[in-house]
Enzyme design. Structure first.
Site: not given
Length: 366
Positions: A261, A319
């Site tokens: 991610s 992230h």
């Protein structure tokens, strides 16, 4: 219109089993046994021992009773442990872009030869009779129907699937936890920053990540080129892992993380920064559209809130680090790194020519 799916990034928690009780320090048994009734009284008097009354049994039980079990101490917040990951991040990022520059140089150098080989292959295909049911030919046709970006990320997806299958082998669990999960409290710090980018324990986690990567691959590769794209993707995985290390060390919330991610957030942020007016939609709600810039702002705001409020379901630091790296690279990094690769390419050309590699072509600028 590019479809974006809402990904659920799992945080793998690994608990270590501790013994049921604490270790009890050894004590000298002969001294205790010597005072017992088994020793003759004459021996006790000869050794100048006085008979002790038999009341300390309860006291002895209290004296040698095991201490209450204590929880293992939390890992110390030693920022000095982050020096090696920092050096690894800088070194790996530099090697990634240097390798991408050499890869582009070699690709441009062999492009003319590849063109003539393709012409010869097409001419031979016309002479040969067509075979029905030829699996190899069907695979080649499918491969040629893909965009350059989709062909570029196919290898990344295959690597993620291979690692996912390794998680299902019980004999490899210790190896996978050690090298394919990133944890600043682990003994192995550097290589897991890269390998965890290809690691997924949940099938839905992997499927969601790979779908987003596949969706943005065409736009990202057409914008950066396959060589630069690979350098950005691999560097983003390590950089996002390092940001996660810093956040966990600062807050004391240690734990393993895994997933692509962070790197995918870099690609998403880069595309949204380069094309802010592009229309995006959620895969399950295609009727609702929004601009890429608004999507990026919402993602950054959510991860910032999660980092500040201490949400534990996602690795918000990874992230956020990946998204900020993608924005920085489009605004400044491309000019600072990729546009200044010419001196390195000239050095490589001289070394290759001096080593008997023949006169090569120049390096193209993107």
């Amino acid at each position: 219109m590019t479809a974006v799916c809402v990904c659920v990034y799992y945080l793998l928690s690994v608990s270590a089993k501790h013994p049921n009780g604490p270790l009890i320090h050894d004590f000298c048994l002969p001294d205790v046994l010597c005072l017992s009734s088994r020793c003759p009284r004459s021996f006790q008097q000869r050794c100048s021992f006085r008979k002790v009354s038999r009341k300390p049994e309860k006291k002895m039980e209290e004296e040698f009773s095991p201490a209450p079990q204590q929880a293992p101490p939390a890992p110390p917040r030693a920022f000095g442990r982050l020096v090696r990951p920092l050096v690894f991040t800088v070194g790996f990022t530099g090697c990634s872009f240097a390798s991408a520059a050499v890869w582009q140089y070699e690709s441009l150098k062999s492009r003319v030869q590849s063109y003539f080989d393709q012409v010869r292959a097409d001419w031979l295909d016309r002479l040969r009779p067509a075979k029905r049911g030829d699996a190899r030919k069907e695979i080649n046709q499918w491969w040629n129907s893909l965009s350059e970006g989709q062909r570029t990320v196919t290898g990344i997806i295959a690597a993620n699937v291979a690692v996912f299958c390794c998680w299902r082998v019980p004999a490899l669990q210790r190896l996978m936890i050690r090298y394919f999960t990133a944890n600043p409290a682990s003994r192995t710090l550097c290589w897991p920053m890269l390998l965890s980018t290809f690691s997924h324990f949940s099938f839905f986690h992997m499927a969601a990540n790979m779908y987003v990567l596949w969706s943005f691959s065409s736009s990202a590769v057409s914008m950066l080129g396959r060589e630069q794209f690979m350098a950005v993707y691999l560097s983003a995985g390590v950089i996002s892992s390092f940001v996660s290390y810093v956040s966990k060390t600062a807050t004391g919330r240690f734990g393993p993380s895994l997933g692509a991610s962070g790197a995918i957030m870099t690609i998403l942020a880069a595309v949204c920064t380069k094309m802010p007016e592009a229309k995006l939609a959620i895969i399950f709600l295609p009727m609702f559209t929004f601009t890429a810039s608004n999507a990026l702002k919402a993602i950054v705001a959510m991860d910032t809130a999660g980092l500040v409020l201490g949400w534990k379901f996602f690795d918000h630091a990874a992230h956020l680090g990946g998204a900020l790296f993608g924005v920085w690279y489009i605004l400044f990094g491309h000019e600072l790194i990729w546009k200044n690769r010419e001196p390195f390419i000239k050095l490589w050309h001289e070394l290759r020519t001096r080593g008997g590699g023949g006169s090569g072509g120049g390096s193209g600028a993107l």
